[in-house]
Design an enzyme around this catalytic site. Structure first.
Site, mmCIF file in Angstrom:
data_model
loop_
_atom_site.group_PDB
_atom_site.id
_atom_site.type_symbol
_atom_site.label_atom_id
_atom_site.label_comp_id
_atom_site.label_asym_id
_atom_site.label_seq_id
_atom_site.Cartn_x
_atom_site.Cartn_y
_atom_site.Cartn_z
ATOM 1 N N LYS A 91 0.932 -1.205 -0.033
ATOM 2 C CA LYS A 91 0.027 0.012 0.001
ATOM 3 C C LYS A 91 0.930 1.333 0.107
ATOM 4 C CE LYS A 91 -2.360 1.071 3.934
ATOM 5 N NZ LYS A 91 -2.379 2.469 4.193
ATOM 6 N N SER A 92 1.807 1.190 0.864
ATOM 7 C CA SER A 92 2.563 2.365 0.805
ATOM 8 C C SER A 92 3.529 2.723 -0.484
ATOM 9 C CB SER A 92 3.765 2.264 1.929
ATOM 10 O OG SER A 92 3.020 2.345 3.501
ATOM 11 N N GLY B 27 -5.197 8.222 4.826
ATOM 12 C CA GLY B 27 -4.414 9.265 5.435
ATOM 13 C C GLY B 27 -3.089 9.629 4.567
ATOM 14 N N ARG C 74 -9.032 12.624 11.854
ATOM 15 C CA ARG C 74 -7.824 12.526 11.807
ATOM 16 C C ARG C 74 -6.761 13.845 11.635
ATOM 17 N NH1 ARG C 74 -5.883 7.619 8.575
ATOM 18 N NH2 ARG C 74 -3.848 7.455 9.899
ATOM 19 N N GLN D 216 4.368 9.700 6.662
ATOM 20 C CA GLN D 216 3.462 10.452 5.674
ATOM 21 C C GLN D 216 3.983 12.221 5.903
ATOM 22 O OE1 GLN D 216 -0.321 9.630 7.460
ATOM 23 N NE2 GLN D 216 -0.351 7.538 6.361
ATOM 24 N N ASP E 291 1.647 -0.453 12.272
ATOM 25 C CA ASP E 291 0.330 -0.769 11.410
ATOM 26 C C ASP E 291 0.215 -2.445 11.981
ATOM 27 O OD1 ASP E 291 -0.052 1.526 10.223
ATOM 28 O OD2 ASP E 291 0.812 0.810 8.377
HETATM 29 C C1 S3P Z 1 2.456 5.235 5.996
HETATM 30 C C2 S3P Z 1 2.662 5.704 7.170
HETATM 31 C C3 S3P Z 1 2.382 5.250 8.498
HETATM 32 C C4 S3P Z 1 1.267 4.071 8.546
HETATM 33 C C5 S3P Z 1 0.425 4.059 7.322
HETATM 34 C C6 S3P Z 1 1.180 4.186 6.012
HETATM 35 C C7 S3P Z 1 2.911 5.570 4.809
HETATM 36 O O1 S3P Z 1 1.435 6.241 8.978
HETATM 37 O O2 S3P Z 1 0.502 3.978 9.514
HETATM 38 O O3 S3P Z 1 -0.389 2.898 7.296
HETATM 39 O O4 S3P Z 1 2.799 4.853 3.774
HETATM 40 O O5 S3P Z 1 3.980 6.357 4.975
HETATM 41 P P1 S3P Z 1 2.262 7.570 9.796
HETATM 42 O O6 S3P Z 1 3.036 8.499 8.627
HETATM 43 O O7 S3P Z 1 0.769 8.552 10.462
HETATM 44 O O8 S3P Z 1 2.895 6.967 10.789
#
Ligand code: S3P
Length: 428
Positions: free
Chosen positions: A21-22, A94, A122, A168, A314
């Protein structure tokens, strides 16, 4: 949609997971502002990553699906257009809203972006603050919530220290830094996943990471690429834990992303005594990829704190299930960030444990699940959170007293649309 999960004796077989996903989010955004087409294999079909593509399409980027490939026709750094379809919709994601805001802040047009009810709860000030330091103009509901109205401006490079461990936030600043003249620097107290740095390098940006300091040269010429997204290790976590709570289980998972900023999961499971093997490790698009084999063995339990909590943030919902059946239980500390995920995951884990008759001590920034507990079949709730839906589906495999129901189980499709089909195929 409800899902009924029956207890399983063992789990066996092999799994091919959805694309990470990331990494999918990053490829989706960066390919759109690179020059020329990118062919992305195994781009995640999860709703979150499709929200990212939907936003890029709204801003004039042509995206084609060709079997398992996604072709993104990048238009270069200056190629996005004001949305032709009104507000951008980040859905439940997010990552979409926080990372994309970095790009939107530098455009020559104004964008309004929002998402679903969960996203509306959020905090967005974590990206609004650094972007304003770069010269951005952003207004938000009550100063920190969606919808965000982002008036594009000329941005300038900054030297920014992230106040919380958040990939993020780091990524948002780096993506904004692409549009600013000069060097954008991001410093992290705790190192977070580095997929943005790896991807930007692949698309041709000049970016250095030394210890926890990332330096990006602005205004690069990004070029379209052919890339394959590795399988999502965070999705693998559900099957790893499922195998570790059902005696006799043995599962192989192929082509999984093993980036060192993510693979602390495997170290933590191995420390607990889980028999995990990693095979056939190679590199694709700057990311490590390999196969994982796991077999059942009783596990000891453990403590998550500091940088390990951040690295496994996660995976904590599903690790809590393993904690409940482990010898010594699982203590989770320094996990304040769990309170602001898709749900307050400390509260939603605790509520579902209560329904299963499992004891859990909740703290402000974490929890303790004692080990050697019995899980009772129950009606459980995802509370609209994909990782809660999947974690408690795994718990239901080990429940005593019959089938469990997962309410609002469809939430899983945010990251893993085929989750239940695969889980049921492996279970017997
Ligand atoms: C992610 C960063 C994490 C993670 C999210 C995906 C990303 O969030 O919890 O599922 O893809 O950069 P945070 O940046 O809020 O820690």
């Amino acid at each position: 949609m409800n899902e009924i999960i029956s207890p399983a004796k063992t789990l066996s077989g092999s799994v091919l997971l959805p694309g990470d996903k990331s990494i999918s989010h990053r490829y989706g955004m960066i390919a759109a502002i690179a020059e020329g087409p990118s062919r992305i294999k195994r781009y995640s079909g999860g709703a979150d990553c499709q929200s990212t593509l939907g936003c890029m399409e709204s801003m004039g980027i042509k995206i084609e699906r060709d079997g398992d490939d996604t072709i993104i026709h990048g238009q270069g750094l200056e190629g996005l257009k004001a949305s032709a379809t009104g507000d951008l919709d980040a859905g439940n994601s997010g990552s979409t809203i926080r990372m994309l805001s970095g790009i939107l802040a530098a455009q020559s047009f104004t964008t309004r972006i929002a998402g679903d009810e969960s996203l509306a709860r959020r905090p967005m000030d974590r990206i609004i603050n650094p972007l304003k330091e770069m010269g951005a103009s952003i207004t938000a509901h009550n100063g920190r919530f969606t919808p965000l109205t982002i008036e594009g401006r000329t941005l300038h490079a900054i030297d920014y220290t992230t106040p919380m461990a958040s990939a993020q936030v780091k990524s948002c600043v780096l993506l904004a830094g692409l549009f600013a003249e000069g060097k954008t620097i991001v410093r992290e107290a705790i190192r977070t996943r580095d997929h943005t740095e790896v991807a930007l390098r692949e698309f041709g940006a000049e970016i250095d990471s030394l210890k926890n300091v990332i330096t990006l040269e602005g205004r690069p010429q990004l070029k379209g690429r052919e890339l394959e997204v590795p399988g999502d290790l965070s999705s693998a976590a559900f099957f790893l834990v499922a195998a570790l709570i059902r005696p006799g289980s043995a599962i192989s998972i192929y082509g999984v992303g093993l980036n060192p900023t993510r693979s602390a999961l495997l170290d933590f499971l191995a420390q607990m005594g889980a028999p995990i093997k990693v095979l056939d490790v190679g590199q694709r698009g700057g990311e490590l990829v390999g196969d994982i084999q796991v077999k059942y063995a009783p596990v000891k339990g453990g403590v998550l704190e500091g940088a390990t909590t951040a690295a496994l943030i996660d995976e904590i919902p599903v690790l809590s299930i393993l904690g409940a059946v482990s010898e010594e239980g699982l203590l989770v500390k320094d996990a304040k960030e769990l309170r602001v995920k898709e749900t307050d995951r400390i509260a939603t884990v605790a509520e579902n444990f209560k329904r299963m008759g499992v004891k859990v001590d909740v703290h402000e920034n974490g929890f303790f699940v004692p080990g050697k507990q019995k899980l009772e079949a129950a009606t459980l709730d995802s509370f609209g959170d994909h990782r809660i839906a999947m974690a408690f589906s795994v718990a239901a495999l080990a429940a005593e007293g019959g089938d469990s129901t997962i309410e609002d189980a469809g939430a899983a499709s945010v990251s893993f649309p085929d989750f239940y089909t695969i889980l049921k195929r492996l279970a017997s």
